[in-house]
Write a protein that holds these residues in place. Sequence first.
Motif, short mmCIF file in Angstrom:
data_model
loop_
_atom_site.label_atom_id
_atom_site.label_comp_id
_atom_site.label_asym_id
_atom_site.label_seq_id
_atom_site.Cartn_x
_atom_site.Cartn_y
_atom_site.Cartn_z
N VAL A 399 0.92 -1.20 -0.07
CA VAL A 399 0.04 0.00 0.13
C VAL A 399 0.76 1.45 -0.04
N ARG A 400 1.92 1.19 0.76
CA ARG A 400 2.72 2.32 1.05
C ARG A 400 3.50 2.74 -0.58
N THR A 401 3.87 1.53 -1.19
CA THR A 401 4.64 1.68 -2.23
C THR A 401 3.40 2.04 -3.44
N LEU A 402 2.49 1.91 -3.40
CA LEU A 402 1.66 2.34 -4.38
C LEU A 402 1.12 3.71 -4.20
N ARG A 403 1.14 4.14 -2.77
CA ARG A 403 0.88 5.74 -2.54
C ARG A 403 2.13 6.42 -2.96
N GLY A 408 4.51 10.46 -6.35
CA GLY A 408 5.18 10.69 -7.38
C GLY A 408 4.73 11.23 -8.73
N CYS A 409 3.96 10.38 -9.10
CA CYS A 409 3.31 10.73 -10.72
C CYS A 409 2.87 11.96 -10.58
N THR A 424 -2.40 6.36 -15.91
CA THR A 424 -1.40 5.96 -15.20
C THR A 424 -1.81 6.21 -13.49
N ILE A 425 -2.20 7.33 -13.28
CA ILE A 425 -2.71 7.72 -11.94
C ILE A 425 -3.95 7.09 -11.46
N GLU A 426 -4.61 6.84 -12.57
CA GLU A 426 -6.04 6.09 -11.95
C GLU A 426 -5.81 4.56 -11.74
N ALA A 427 -4.75 4.09 -12.50
CA ALA A 427 -4.36 2.52 -12.45
C ALA A 427 -3.80 2.58 -11.21
N LEU A 428 -2.88 3.31 -10.67
CA LEU A 428 -2.15 3.20 -9.30
C LEU A 428 -3.46 3.36 -8.30
N ASP A 429 -4.17 4.32 -8.36
CA ASP A 429 -5.47 4.45 -7.19
C ASP A 429 -6.28 3.22 -7.31
#
Length: 458
Positions: A399-403, A408-409, A424-429
């Motif tokens: 979770v911390r890595t994804l955040r 960063g993006c 990309t941001i939507e995919a990470l969220d």
Amino acid sequence: MTEMSDSTHGDGSAELEHEVAPHLRRLRSRALRDRMAESLLFLPMVMLVLSIGLSYALGEIDERFMTNPSKVITFTPDIAVTLLGTIAGAMITTAGVVFSLLVVSLQLASGQFSPRVLRGFWRDRHGQVLVGLLLSTFAFCVVALSRIDTGADHAPPLTVGLALLLTLLSVIAIVVYLDRISRQQYVGRIMQRVARETHVLISELPYGPHIGVKVGDPVEPPDLAALGRPLVVTAVADGWVQQLSRRAVVAATPPGTVLRLETRVGAYLTAGTSLVTMWPPPPDPAVTARLIAEAVIVGPARTMQQDIDFGLRQLNDIGLRALSAAVNDPTTAVEVILRIGSVMRPLLLADCPAQSVRDPEGRILLTPCDLDHAEYVGHAFNQLRHYAAPHTAVVIPLVRTLRMLADGCRSGYRGALTPDRVRTIEALDRQLELTVAGARAAGLLPEDLAQIEAAATA
């Protein structure tokens, strides 16, 4: 008219082959260098041949110039024969032991981590040099034995001296190899090597000597339905796409052609399926199809020559094996997630090659199969978040890595966000949401679930 048409087609085919040739040479040379780097036979055989040649050369020098070796270390012929025979027997026995150690290392790495990490052991130059040194010393001593005159006053000093030097180097190389092979089995070093190779490819984005040279400038994709009937070039072999040259694919077609590449580096090709679709069909379809097929290197396994996604695949394999019930090593899984985070951050901030470009000759190349940033995110985390769900100690770093990547993006992109950056941001969220949802569905204790949700919303 027919003869003139055939002559025109012949000249056009020759021009296409001439234009494609330099790109194909570079592609084949890179493929050859990669195969040689992974070969346990090439470098040892080169060293073996050189040692035999050196043995004959030193023998000639000893016979012609070393007739009075009073100022150098000398041996009697009988002692030299015994010494060289002992060295030759010891070297070939040690070579068998080294091969056994290498096989055991490959088995351990394949069973504990992933079969896909074995390529790092094959490419280990120290191991190749050691095997070559042992075989070279054995061959040198055997050839030297055949040239010793037992009736002479002394043994050839240069030949015996070099045999002793090769023996000393072999002993040192064995000690170095044993130290190295024990360290190579540490999972952290394996992941460091994979991440380093992946970083090299990422640093070249969007174009570079490994990733590929720029073909043209980005353009809007044309309306393919209005272009008429296309020509479909099919794959001629089964296997993984290890390399492809977009420049060679484009150069194999006449000016004004629209091409759509139906595969990508790291994809699996089935013989007879579509490789390239082009509008309109070229004057000489057979020549164009052959040149395009030569521009795609297909092999039995994926490699890191151009394949960024293969680096993510190797790290994922190690993490999934660590999370399996047979291994049950969450600490390794956490380290995998951290390594993936360090790889993904520069990847997500780099520009991917455009999927629609036009070269100066008016050719348009479409590469819809190429991965974009959002697809890289899915390949990096889809499997890990699924199997990590029951492990609180693994989910929290995930979770911390994804955040970290999402933050960063948002802060790392310069200027307005492009549609690709937004996806990309939507995919990470979305990965973050699915990770938390998976933890809820795994039936964790309320206290553990609270820690995960706190990490996700901090």
